[in-house]
Motif scaffolding. Structure first.
Motif, PDB file in Angstrom:
ATOM      1  N   LEU A 183      96.748 -58.218 -23.181  1.00 34.31           N
ATOM      2  CA  LEU A 183      95.560 -58.691 -24.170  1.00 34.31           C
ATOM      3  C   LEU A 183      94.960 -57.610 -24.962  1.00 34.31           C
ATOM      4  N   GLN A 184      94.884 -56.311 -24.346  1.00 42.12           N
ATOM      5  CA  GLN A 184      94.346 -55.306 -25.368  1.00 42.12           C
ATOM      6  C   GLN A 184      95.086 -55.178 -26.426  1.00 42.12           C
ATOM      7  N   ALA A 185      96.372 -55.016 -26.078  1.00 43.60           N
ATOM      8  CA  ALA A 185      97.226 -54.900 -27.554  1.00 43.60           C
ATOM      9  C   ALA A 185      96.925 -56.091 -28.576  1.00 43.60           C
ATOM     10  N   ILE A 186      96.755 -57.295 -28.148  1.00 44.81           N
ATOM     11  CA  ILE A 186      96.550 -58.352 -29.299  1.00 44.81           C
ATOM     12  C   ILE A 186      95.315 -58.298 -29.711  1.00 44.81           C
ATOM     13  N   ALA A 187      94.055 -57.772 -29.072  1.00 43.26           N
ATOM     14  CA  ALA A 187      92.756 -57.704 -29.305  1.00 43.26           C
ATOM     15  C   ALA A 187      92.743 -56.610 -30.382  1.00 43.26           C
ATOM     16  N   HIS A 188      93.439 -55.331 -30.073  1.00 34.86           N
ATOM     17  CA  HIS A 188      93.551 -54.334 -31.039  1.00 34.86           C
ATOM     18  C   HIS A 188      94.178 -54.706 -32.322  1.00 34.86           C
ATOM     19  N   LEU A 189      95.055 -55.317 -32.379  1.00 30.70           N
ATOM     20  CA  LEU A 189      96.010 -55.956 -33.305  1.00 30.70           C
ATOM     21  C   LEU A 189      95.117 -56.634 -34.290  1.00 30.70           C
ATOM     22  N   CYS A 190      94.224 -57.289 -33.701  1.00 36.04           N
ATOM     23  CA  CYS A 190      93.331 -58.376 -34.624  1.00 36.04           C
ATOM     24  C   CYS A 190      91.808 -57.528 -35.048  1.00 36.04           C
ATOM     25  N   LYS A 191      91.821 -56.400 -34.813  1.00 40.46           N
ATOM     26  CA  LYS A 191      90.756 -55.588 -35.390  1.00 40.46           C
ATOM     27  C   LYS A 191      91.281 -55.285 -36.943  1.00 40.46           C
ATOM     28  N   PRO A 192      90.160 -55.097 -37.651  1.00 42.34           N
ATOM     29  CA  PRO A 192      90.408 -55.021 -39.138  1.00 42.34           C
ATOM     30  C   PRO A 192      90.965 -53.580 -39.365  1.00 42.34           C
ATOM     31  N   VAL A 193      91.886 -53.455 -40.299  1.00 43.28           N
ATOM     32  CA  VAL A 193      92.598 -52.175 -40.539  1.00 43.28           C
ATOM     33  C   VAL A 193      91.558 -51.440 -41.400  1.00 43.28           C
ATOM     34  N   ALA A 194      91.226 -50.048 -41.191  1.00 41.70           N
ATOM     35  CA  ALA A 194      90.380 -49.442 -42.161  1.00 41.70           C
ATOM     36  C   ALA A 194      91.287 -48.906 -43.276  1.00 41.70           C
TER      37      ALA A 194
END
Length: 211
Positions: free
Chosen positions: A99-110
């Protein structure tokens, strides 16, 4: 609206999770939710009976189905085994990491100048490396998601540190969490009510059999 579907094992009738059909049903449910304009609660799951490769595969695949379907809320996402009939502590730790990996993946990329790092490219001559650039030194501790259970070291380091499997590391983590846990006020009274309810239902022998 809430609901999710999956296929069943045609040999036993038991529900299956993380299958292509499960994912297809999630995507279809998401399309229906958008069509009628409602938020949608979906679910992940696993049919595996223990925290093994099958359990990980099923949970990650079913989570991807929810993600592709744009679910508003996902429940049953951590700890599920045996189609939801049992719970696994190691499975819970592994699922939280997913779940943490998916949440991180959904964050906008700088995409600002600091993230693109042209200054770092200027600092490194052909054939060099970026480990000592200012950009690396400023961002190495926060640039990547820190896993809670995965061991990203090489084989030699992993072996030197005890050659612990993911299962063993997850066991140590949930045991440490329970050992250090402090119950909130009123928890003991609620636990007592739940234990009394379980005892009452157990003595009753479960739901009545319909004839």
């Amino acid at each position: 609206y809430g609901g999710f579907g999956s296929n069943v094992d045609m040999k036993s009738g038991a529900p299956s999770f993380g299958t292509p059909e499960h994912i297809q049903m999630s995507i279809g449910s998401g399309q229906l939710a958008r069509h009628i304009g409602l938020p949608w609660r979906s679910a992940a799951g696993a049919a595996a009976n223990t925290n093994d490769m099958q359990a990980t595969h099923e949970t990650v695949m079913s989570l991807w189905g929810c993600l592709q379907a744009n679910a508003t809320m996902v429940i049953h996402a951590a700890g599920w085994l045996e189609g939801g009939l049992t719970f696994g502590f190691e499975k819970f730790i592994q699922d939280i990491e997913a779940l943490q990996a998916i949440a991180h993946l959904c964050k906008p990329v700088a995409a600002d100048a600091a993230a693109i790092g042209l200054d770092a490219i200027e600092q490194v001559a052909p054939g060099g490396h970026f480990f000592e650039t200012d950009q690396t030194l400023n961002n190495y501790s926060t640039a990547f998601l820190e896993p809670i259970n995965a061991d990203l070291s090489n084989f030699g380091t992993w072996q030197k540190n005890g050659a612990l499997t993911a299962e063993a590391r997850a066991t140590a983590k949930w045991q440490a969490i329970l050992h250090d846990f402090t119950a909130p006020p009123g928890a003991q009274e609620r636990v007592g009510r739940v234990e009394a309810m379980i005892a009452r239902f157990t003595q009753a022998g479960g739901a009545p059999i319909l004839e």
